[in-house]
Design an enzyme around this catalytic site. Structure first.
Site, mmCIF file in Angstrom:
data_model
loop_
_atom_site.group_PDB
_atom_site.id
_atom_site.type_symbol
_atom_site.label_atom_id
_atom_site.label_comp_id
_atom_site.label_asym_id
_atom_site.label_seq_id
_atom_site.Cartn_x
_atom_site.Cartn_y
_atom_site.Cartn_z
ATOM 1 N N GLY A 152 46.644 54.693 75.784
ATOM 2 C CA GLY A 152 47.176 55.930 76.331
ATOM 3 C C GLY A 152 47.730 56.825 75.250
ATOM 4 O O GLY A 152 48.534 57.715 75.525
ATOM 5 N N SER A 153 47.306 56.562 73.983
ATOM 6 C CA SER A 153 47.699 57.410 72.865
ATOM 7 C C SER A 153 49.206 57.534 72.733
ATOM 8 O O SER A 153 49.715 58.585 72.372
ATOM 9 C CB SER A 153 47.068 58.811 73.019
ATOM 10 N N TYR A 191 44.686 49.238 83.685
ATOM 11 C CA TYR A 191 45.159 48.164 82.804
ATOM 12 C C TYR A 191 45.486 46.897 83.569
ATOM 13 O O TYR A 191 45.339 45.790 83.032
ATOM 14 C CB TYR A 191 46.336 48.651 81.945
ATOM 15 N N SER A 215 43.421 51.273 71.929
ATOM 16 C CA SER A 215 43.902 52.601 71.517
ATOM 17 C C SER A 215 45.296 52.476 70.897
ATOM 18 O O SER A 215 45.477 51.695 69.956
ATOM 19 C CB SER A 215 43.836 53.539 72.726
ATOM 20 N N PHE A 217 34.551 63.021 74.814
ATOM 21 C CA PHE A 217 35.826 62.969 75.547
ATOM 22 C C PHE A 217 37.064 63.194 74.681
ATOM 23 O O PHE A 217 38.141 63.403 75.215
ATOM 24 C CB PHE A 217 36.031 61.637 76.289
ATOM 25 N N GLY A 224 36.899 53.825 76.013
ATOM 26 C CA GLY A 224 37.062 53.374 77.394
ATOM 27 C C GLY A 224 35.913 52.560 77.956
ATOM 28 O O GLY A 224 35.886 52.268 79.141
#
Lengths: 320, 542
Positions: A89-90, A101, A164, A213, A295
């Site tokens: 989720g950065s 998740y 991520s 994306f 993803g």
């Protein structure tokens, strides 16, 4: 290069929703983010052989973890791996109870016959570096000391994993474990499309900017939201093998499995991470999936998904 | 633009070995894409292509908007039910198109909009619950290892005892209860697992040792009201229920001059001052408000319903709202007949049920006269009133399962979480009495059966089905209600409470466990054909 339709819909929806949440002034529309995030409650009744429950690890910061366990049908094995998982989720999006998740963690339980501990770490921009790392460290210590997580040899067999930003957190928590004299041994790190970066604009960033994306602009936003005020992307949190980072040579760092998606614009940084580990004499296996986008591991509808799940399973069982 | 498959429709259901769609997430009819359902989104496989095209349009539209514009849209637009992807994307598109026709705003205005303290709806300033002084995160001392072990042991013993009860082995259950009571002396019963265990051990004891089946805790209606009021003060569940319901009622009453609220459980009328004040401040002036409050008859000649009505009337007078009150005394909701409410066909009616509907769910096959469950009859007459809105708040739990062990387990988890949230409250005696309130509920769930067991909580998914079958359609609660509820919680409650959006409904929970669910409904006119369309409260987004 074609993405399955439902994956495309899922990730595009995230992308566009996230565009609404990031404000140009660096603030984040947290209310709308929470409104939009699809969440699922924990479920103590086993579904497909896995049940889950939530635990508060630290009341002071409301640090919560969701624990996933296999429902005991057969004799439990002597060694049960415990995977401490950091969702992606950065650093700003998602939670341990986000549906995507929750689903991924349940898969990991079945795949590795493991207990999964999913960490609900504090997110940017409200909580910058090093909050997420601190939360990971707190959970690692907590996991180490739970008698009910021990295998028959009275030790907890710990892996760190994340996708991520979660991959980035896994690296830094493993580093802290190695450098502190805690005696906490992490048996392996599993990094899925880990989030790294640097001041330099790499070739892959330029080539793939906005194509699959993700854009360089949004990556920059998330780093600005996470890193301390005034830091640049060569801060060691972002660039662990960059000019400002300390060497990992001689550090007792766990073995790593690093999965890189060939259509992820951050891949040059991820490959540089792999190189950095090798040069520091650390053990690392990289899995490069040429046609994968970010993803790809969220839905089991592509070959890369199955390849990666197999690799994770092998990695955990051979290092347990 | 990333290309997506143009060929065959992808797998609708994941293969069994890697399946992980949880049944608690959302129910999934076969034509819904199974993988997206696992991610929390409901999209028909046959609609995927269409949704993808709309997403492409949306992306283009967003690219053509300055980012400041997008942030403004995100703050201002009221959005609904993100699980319904198709509708969601379309509503975003139409919001974007609408806003793009407006002149762009000067940049300093966006600072104001993104200021989280600028609450919409000035009525909130009037009736915010008083800041509960000194609410802080209580940090109980770290549990010793011994305590943690005893706590876990207690839980195991509780489960075993419940199993004995289910199997009818009452003497085994009884001796285990005695063992647990002695273990309790070694555990801190002031907080945490000890406190919850204490309640459940007590409830089991009443069930097992009570002569003549079922030993709930007796109490007068007056006592119940006092306990309710303290529960209201000690934690935000009821405040959230009232606030969310009022928000929806206010929007539903928009444009109506004669409005009538039917409250299924008046208690001290805590919900209504805020609505009265909001109506007073309505642009265009307040409507004429009638309030019909249902409650138990008061003993010893008091007319408590009327007393509360008088107080509310005074408040209404002070803010110039024409107001009339009627009390309907009934010991049980099923004893109320619609004619008692004297609904006028010209008024806009709101029916408000806070934690009442579950009491109408009779257990299967328990009534010797084989009457149908009162719920169907009551939903039927609610519908006959043709209400503009029906606001429903219920416990988000399954405490009505036929098997005792399942019910026991579920309630143990549920009430543990609720007690945990209460630990953070520092107000006394509110906290202590709130705990008594909860304890009585626990007792009813665990030790009562048949018509004595009133606390038959069912989860939102089941209420959706019931209300759907009874001819009601959802009115979705949107991002504005979500945001305001979240903000109020941040301001007035301990950290840890969290509001979640669930397919057009809102839940309030402690950490990640939803505990109560608020929803709004309207009834299709009885002559209309049943249709799957959904309206949204206050907006015309569809």
């Amino acid at each position: 290069m074609v993405v399955p339709l439902n994956t495309w819909v899922l990730i595009s929806n995230f992308k566009l929703a996230y565009n609404l949440l990031r404000r140009p002034d660096g603030t984040f529309n947290r209310h709308l983010a929470e409104f939009l995030d699809r969440k699922v409650p924990a479920n103590a009744n086993p579904i497909d052989g896995v049940f889950s429950f939530d635990v508060i690890v630290d009341r002071a910061t409301n640090l919560l973890c969701r624990i996933y366990r296999p429902s005991d049908t057969d004799e439990p094995p002597n060694v049960v791996p415990v995977i401490v998982f950091f969702h992606g989720g950065s650093f700003a999006h998602s939670s341990a109870n986000s549906a995507i998740y929750d689903t991924l963690c349940r898969r990991l339980v079945g795949l590795c016959r493991a207990v999964v501990v999913s960490v609900n770490y504090r997110r940017a921009p409200e909580h910058r570096y090093p909050c997420a790392y601190d939360d990971g460290w707190t959970v690692l210590n907590w996991v180490k000391s739970r008698a009910w997580l021990e295998s028959t040899d009275s030790k907890v067999h710990i892996f760190l994993a994340g996708d991520s930003s979660g991959g980035n957190i896994a690296h830094h928590v493993a580093l802290k474990a190695a450098e502190s004299e805690s005696g906490i041994e992490v048996l392996g790190n599993i990094l899925l499309n880990p989030m790294f970066g640097g001041e330099l604009r790499t070739e892959s960033e330029k080539r793939l900017d906005g194509k699959y994306f993700v854009s360089v602009q949004d990556r920059d936003w998330y780093w600005r939201a996470f890193l301390p005020d005034g830091a640049d992307r060569d801060h060691p949190a972002c660039n662990p093998f960059g000019p400002k980072a300390a060497s990992l040579e001689g550090v007792k760092f766990p073995k790593s499995l690093v999965v890189v998606a060939g259509l992820d614009l951050v891949q040059d940084w991820q490959m540089a991470y792999v190189e950095g580990l090798k040069k520091a004499g650390q053990q690392v296996k990289d899995l490069y999936l040429e046609k994968a986008t970010i993803g790809f591991y969220l839905l089991p509808n592509n070959a890369h998904f199955h390849t990666v799940m197999d690799e994770i399973k092998k990695f955990v069982s051979s290092n347990c | 633009m990333v290309p997506y498959e143009t060929a065959a429709i992808p797998i609708a259901n994941p293969p069994a070995t890697s399946s992980s769609t949880t049944t608690t997430a959302i129910s999934k009819p076969p034509e819904i894409d199974g993988l997206l359902a696992g991610a929390g989104y409901k999209v028909r496989s046959s609609d995927l292509r269409h949704v993808a095209q709309r997403l492409e349009r949306l992306e283009t539209a967003m690219l053509n908007s300055p980012s400041q514009h997008l942030s403004l849209l995100a703050s201002d637009a009221v959005l609904y039910n993100p699980s319904d992807l198709s509708t969601w994307v379309d509503s975003l598109l139409s919001e974007l198109n609408q806003s793009q026709s407006l002149p762009s705003l000067p940049s300093d205005l966006s600072d104001l909009v993104s200021n989280p303290t600028a609450l919409d709806g000035s009525w909130m300033d009037q009736q915010l619950p008083p800041p509960t002084a000194a609410i802080h995160n209580q940090q109980p001392s770290q549990l010793t290892v011994v305590e943690e072990d005893s706590g876990i042991r207690l839980v195991h013993m509780l489960m075993t005892c419940a199993e004995y009860v289910q199997r009818g082995e009452l003497s085994l259950a009884g001796s285990l209860i005695q063992d647990m009571q002695s273990l309790l002396t070694r555990v801190n019963t002031g907080c945490g697992i000890g406190k919850v265990a204490g309640c459940f051990i007590d409830a089991l004891g009443r069930r097992v040792f009570a002569a003549g089946g079922g030993g709930g805790i007796p109490g007068s209606a007056y006592e119940t009201e006092i306990l309710y009021h303290h529960f209201y003060e000690a934690c935000p569940y009821l405040k959230f229920a009232h606030f969310t319901a009022n928000q929806a009622i206010l929007e539903a009453f928009d444009g109506h001059d004669c409005v009538h609220v039917v409250d299924f459980n008046l208690m001290h009328g805590l919900q209504w001052p805020a609505l009265i004040q909001a109506l007073a401040l309505r642009p265009g002036g307040p409507p004429t408000l009638r309030l019909t409050g249902i409650g138990p008859p008061s003993p010893d000649g008091r007319d408590s319903l009327r007393e509360i009505g008088l107080r509310l009337a005074e408040l209404a007078r002070s803010v110039n709202v024409r107001f009339a009150f009627r009390g309907v005394a009934a010991s049980r909701l099923e004893d109320v007949k619609p004619w008692m409410l004297q609904v006028n066909p010209k008024e806009a009616v709101a029916v408000n049920s806070i934690m009442q509907l579950h009491k109408l769910l009779a257990g299967p096959g328990l009534d010797p006269a084989h009457r149908p469950a009162p719920i169907e009859a009551v939903l039927g007459w609610i519908r006959s009133l043709n209400p503009k809105i029906v606001t429903v708040v219920e416990h988000e739990a399954d405490h009505n399962q036929p098997g005792f062990l399942d019910r026991f387990t579920e309630s143990l988890y549920y009430y543990s979480t609720m007690f945990d949230s209460l630990d953070a409250c520092a107000l006394q005696p509110e906290k202590a009495l709130a705990e008594v309130y909860i304890q009585r509920e626990i007792c009813n769930v665990v030790s009562c059966e048949g018509s004595a067991r009133l606390e038959r909580h069912e989860p939102l998914a089941r209420w959706r089905e019931r209300l759907g079958r009874a001819g009601f359609r959802p009115l979705h609660l949107g991002s504005n209600a979500f945001k305001q509820a979240s903000m109020l919680l941040t301001l007035f409650s301990a950290e840890g409470y969290c509001v979640e959006e669930n397919e057009g409904c809102l839940t309030l929970g402690w950490h990640s466990r939803p505990l109560i669910a608020a929803s709004a409904w309207h009834a299709l006119p009885e002559t209309a054909a049943v249709s799957p369309d959904v309206a949204v409260v206050g907006g015309a987004v569809m």
